[in-house]
Design an enzyme around this catalytic site. Structure first.
Site, PDB file in Angstrom:
ATOM      1  N   GLU A 293      -6.196  15.152  23.815  1.00  0.00           N
ATOM      2  CA  GLU A 293      -5.257  14.838  24.900  1.00  0.00           C
ATOM      3  C   GLU A 293      -5.882  13.992  26.004  1.00  0.00           C
ATOM      4  O   GLU A 293      -5.204  13.167  26.625  1.00  0.00           O
ATOM      5  CB  GLU A 293      -4.705  16.140  25.514  1.00  0.00           C
ATOM      6  CG  GLU A 293      -3.667  16.838  24.665  1.00  0.00           C
ATOM      7  CD  GLU A 293      -4.258  17.804  23.646  1.00  0.00           C
ATOM      8  OE1 GLU A 293      -3.502  18.592  23.066  1.00  0.00           O
ATOM      9  OE2 GLU A 293      -5.495  17.757  23.418  1.00  0.00           O
TER      10      GLU A 293
ATOM     11  N   ALA B  88       1.319  16.894  19.264  1.00  0.00           N
ATOM     12  CA  ALA B  88       2.661  16.950  19.833  1.00  0.00           C
ATOM     13  C   ALA B  88       3.415  15.682  19.452  1.00  0.00           C
ATOM     14  O   ALA B  88       2.825  14.690  19.039  1.00  0.00           O
ATOM     15  CB  ALA B  88       2.562  17.075  21.353  1.00  0.00           C
TER      16      ALA B  88
ATOM     17  N   GLU C 216      -3.855  23.898  18.981  1.00  0.00           N
ATOM     18  CA  GLU C 216      -3.430  24.994  19.860  1.00  0.00           C
ATOM     19  C   GLU C 216      -2.595  26.019  19.088  1.00  0.00           C
ATOM     20  O   GLU C 216      -2.713  27.225  19.320  1.00  0.00           O
ATOM     21  CB  GLU C 216      -2.653  24.425  21.052  1.00  0.00           C
ATOM     22  CG  GLU C 216      -3.571  23.695  22.028  1.00  0.00           C
ATOM     23  CD  GLU C 216      -2.826  23.039  23.188  1.00  0.00           C
ATOM     24  OE1 GLU C 216      -3.187  23.301  24.340  1.00  0.00           O
ATOM     25  OE2 GLU C 216      -1.884  22.272  22.927  1.00  0.00           O
TER      26      GLU C 216
ATOM     27  N   GLY D  34      -1.716  19.789  20.063  1.00  0.00           N
ATOM     28  CA  GLY D  34      -0.860  20.962  19.905  1.00  0.00           C
ATOM     29  C   GLY D  34      -1.031  21.621  18.557  1.00  0.00           C
ATOM     30  O   GLY D  34      -0.820  22.834  18.413  1.00  0.00           O
TER      31      GLY D  34
END
Length: 699
Positions: A125, A63, A105, A102
């Site tokens: 994370e 991210a 993901e 992310g």
């Protein structure tokens, strides 16, 4: 449709390419670009399959954490993932470099994943005090099973593509990324493979649903060393939700957990530490064009605990090392200890079985300083006395080749004084490693008055290559870390004279989050070392001296500030020490008083912060965040408190200045008077962070 994401059609396959340097982070523009291009590819009747890939050196590396704390910009990452997952046409993630956070993901939202062999995939994370907030805790267990998912999510470390393929996270390893992914897409179409939506596939979590111990045992193994951290347990709760609830409900619970963590003080501190480490890489006063000198071989002088650990760090990175001692016996002993350390690590599975032999082959043991002649970087790790250091550097100066960088592993001494013994002070720099040097990540890089910019850059570059976190500091007694530690040590000793006991002081410090208290640390290092130093300098410390006079040197003798049972390193409070303290105080005419834990905590931490302010005033450290990096990586400061200067800002500088002034008066100790910088910032209602430059490292 957008500059950062492009789409081209190759026959029936649409190639959607993200091109957002440096790491293709999931900014709002990237999210919008993926969503628009996938939607367009689905609508294109000529397209039968969609490949999502990235330009540059990596797949989506996470991210854009600079967006955290700001109003969310559409589209949400979950909407992007849903578009990939709900596509009626096969979606294939083509992974190179790293697919992290992310990025992974997004890949998990695709129906299939291919990767080049050296790609790495992970959900880090937890290291930012967060949990994967876009389905990672739900889809990864469904892709690889609960045990590996717990290891990846709670540990935060990535796995390599071959392991990912072995567990079903990657469907195929390809030699060439886009051509390989395109060929795989044609294979999927030809074989009419069903589209695998991980949200609908519970097959790999069924065992853990039937036998909950699979999950609880995996979590227990991963949380042994997470004392004080909130995020690993929040990650475990999110994974557990996937075992207890339907997918969409579990996804909501994952999101709730993420939103709770993202505003927590721990996550703010951990994200601060993430940026602080990257800021430390920026070196003031060195032109950006400065290149480090090439280092093909290093030489380490001294095969003791420190020298051996430094040599192992180089061998671990594949850099050949000449390890130099003054005698065959010392050299043989040092090499033997290194061999045993490697073999023990291999036996635990920490390194491959053939690694000890390969790494030891990179370490060439020699007797005599003349053997530094072929080294590009020479690091001395000898006794911490100026006379010995000067003697060694005089010899190095005579033997080292022109342009070699000469580094001292001193932890206190004046680099400029050492450099003055050579004819090449521009080549001299400090490289202060922390024990054990093959484990501890910090390296304080000490810039002397005459250190050349390229010599400094060489030390920084090499530290990174051997997996250390370099922080450039200036010359003063103890540099940053040990200078601040000395302020704490002084107060720890004073507290004993006022009535505290070692176990009370250490208990407060460890409860705060430090791995050890000052007295247990003293026992570990050996109390006789400080005793000898005090004798040399004509200094007395009645309690510490009395312990040493009684033969209590710490763990090595089974007794110090604590007692140690046979073969154990666990410190146990000893009534004899309390008696000795009482007798010493009586002899000095002092009375014990009750000291509460809050006072102990403040006197352990606030004087360090005060010394940090002086360090900033003197430009020994370039930024408050550099001080924090030193303490996180060199001294075990709890990362969830963000380092002493960040912690000071969270407590409030006005409060800290007031308490220091109170203790200065109460204990008649002028060193506790607030430093001018601290006093000024407190009076102006400012923080240490306000001193930092406004620029931020890229996520």
């Amino acid at each position: 449709m957008t500059e950062v994401v492009k789409r081209e059609r190759r026959g029936v396959v649409a190639i959607v390419t993200i091109d957002s340097p440096p790491v293709n982070a999931l900014s709002a523009a990237v999210r919008r670009g993926i969503l628009d291009n996938v939607t367009a590819a689905v609508a294109d009747p000529e397209v039968q399959a969609i490949v999502l890939t990235c330009a540059g050196r990596t797949f989506i590396a996470g991210a854009d954490i600079t967006e955290f704390g700001k109003p969310p910009q559409p589209p949400a990452l979950n909407d992007v993932i849903a578009a990939l997952e709900n596509s009626p046409k096969p979606t294939i993630a083509a992974i190179h470099g790293t697919a992290l956070g992310g990025g992974l993901e997004v890949a998990l939202g695709c129906h299939f994943r291919v990767a080049v062999k050296d790609a790495r995939l992970g959900l880090p994370e937890v290291k930012l005090g967060l949990l994967p907030g876009a389905g990672g805790t739900q889809r990864l267990p469904r892709a690889v099973g609960v045990e590996l998912a717990v290891k990846v999510i709670l540990g935060g470390d990535p796995i390599k593509a071959p392991e990912a393929a072995q567990h079903g996270l990657v469907d195929e390893i390809v030699d060439e990324l886009v051509p390989g992914a395109e060929a795989f897409a044609h294979k999927v179409l030809a074989e009419k493979r069903p589209l695998r939506r991980l949200r609908d596939d519970d097959s790999k979590i069924a065992a853990a649903r039937a036998d909950r111990s699979i999950f609880t045992n995996a979590v227990a193994a991963m949380t042994k060393k997470t004392r004080g951290l909130e995020a690993p347990f929040a990650c475990a709760d999110a994974i557990a939700a996937g075992l207890d609830y339907p997918f969409d409900e579990a996804l909501k619970k994952e999101r709730e957990g993420f939103l709770k963590l993202v505003v927590s003080e721990q996550s703010k501190a951990q994200r601060y530490a993430f940026f602080a480490e990257r800021e430390a890489a920026k070196i003031d006063g060195v032109p950006e064009s400065t290149k480090p000198r090439p280092v093909a071989r290093a030489a380490i002088i001294g095969a003791g605990t420190m020298g051996g650990g430094i040599a192992m760090s180089f061998a671990n990175a594949g850099i050949p090392v000449t390890l130099i001692e003054t005698g065959e016996e010392q050299l043989k002993r040092g090499l033997g200890i290194m061999q045993k350390n490697y073999e023990a690590t291999a036996a635990r599975g920490g390194i491959p079985a053939d690694a000890p032999a390969k790494r030891m082959a990179l370490i060439d043991g020699k007797v005599g300083l003349e053997h530094v002649k072929d080294a590009d970087l020479i690091i001395e790790a000898v006794f911490e006395t100026m006379a010995v250091k000067k003697e060694v550097f005089t010899a190095i100066d005579a033997y080292a080749k022109p342009g070699a960088v000469l580094a001292s592993n001193t932890s206190y001494l004046n680099i400029d004084e050492i450099a003055a013994t050579t004819k090449r002070p521009q080549d001299v720099v400090g490289m202060h490693f922390f024990s054990p040097a093959n484990v501890m990540k910090l390296c304080e890089i000490v810039r002397g008055a005459k250190t050349a910019p390229d010599a400094l850059m060489t030390a920084v570059s090499v530290a990174k290559k051997i997996a250390k976190v370099p922080v450039v500091v200036g010359v003063c007694d103890g540099f940053v870390g040990n200078r601040m530690l000395a302020a704490r040590s002084k107060q720890a000793e004073k507290l004993l004279f006022e009535g505290a006991l070692p176990q009370q002081v250490d208990g407060v410090v460890t409860k705060f989050g430090m791995p050890m208290g000052p007295f247990a640390m003293g026992d570990l290092a050996g109390l006789d070392i400080g005793w000898r130093s005090r004798k040399d300098r004509g200094i007395k410390s009645e309690i510490a001296d009395a312990l040493c006079e009684a033969g209590r040197f710490g763990q090595k003798t089974g007794k110090g500030y604590y007692k140690y049972e046979q073969g154990s390193r666990a410190p146990l409070p000893d009534p004899e020490v309390e008696t000795l303290i009482d007798q010493t105080l009586a002899k000095l005419g002092l009375k014990r008083r009750a000291i509460d834990d809050q006072e102990i905590l403040e006197r352990m931490v606030y004087p360090m912060i005060n010394e940090g302010a002086r360090i900033l005033e003197e430009h020994i450290a370039a930024r408050p965040s550099d001080i924090d990096v030193v303490w996180i990586y060199g001294y075990g400061w709890p990362v969830y408190r963000g380092g002493p200067m960040h912690y000071a800002d969270s407590v409030g500088l006005k409060h800290i200045a007031e308490r220091l002034a109170l203790y200065a008066k109460q204990t008649n100790d002028p060193s506790l008077e607030p430093a001018p910088l601290l006093a000024r910032l407190a009076a102006e209602g400012k923080t240490f962070a306000s001193l930092a430059q406004p620029n931020k490292a890229a996520a």
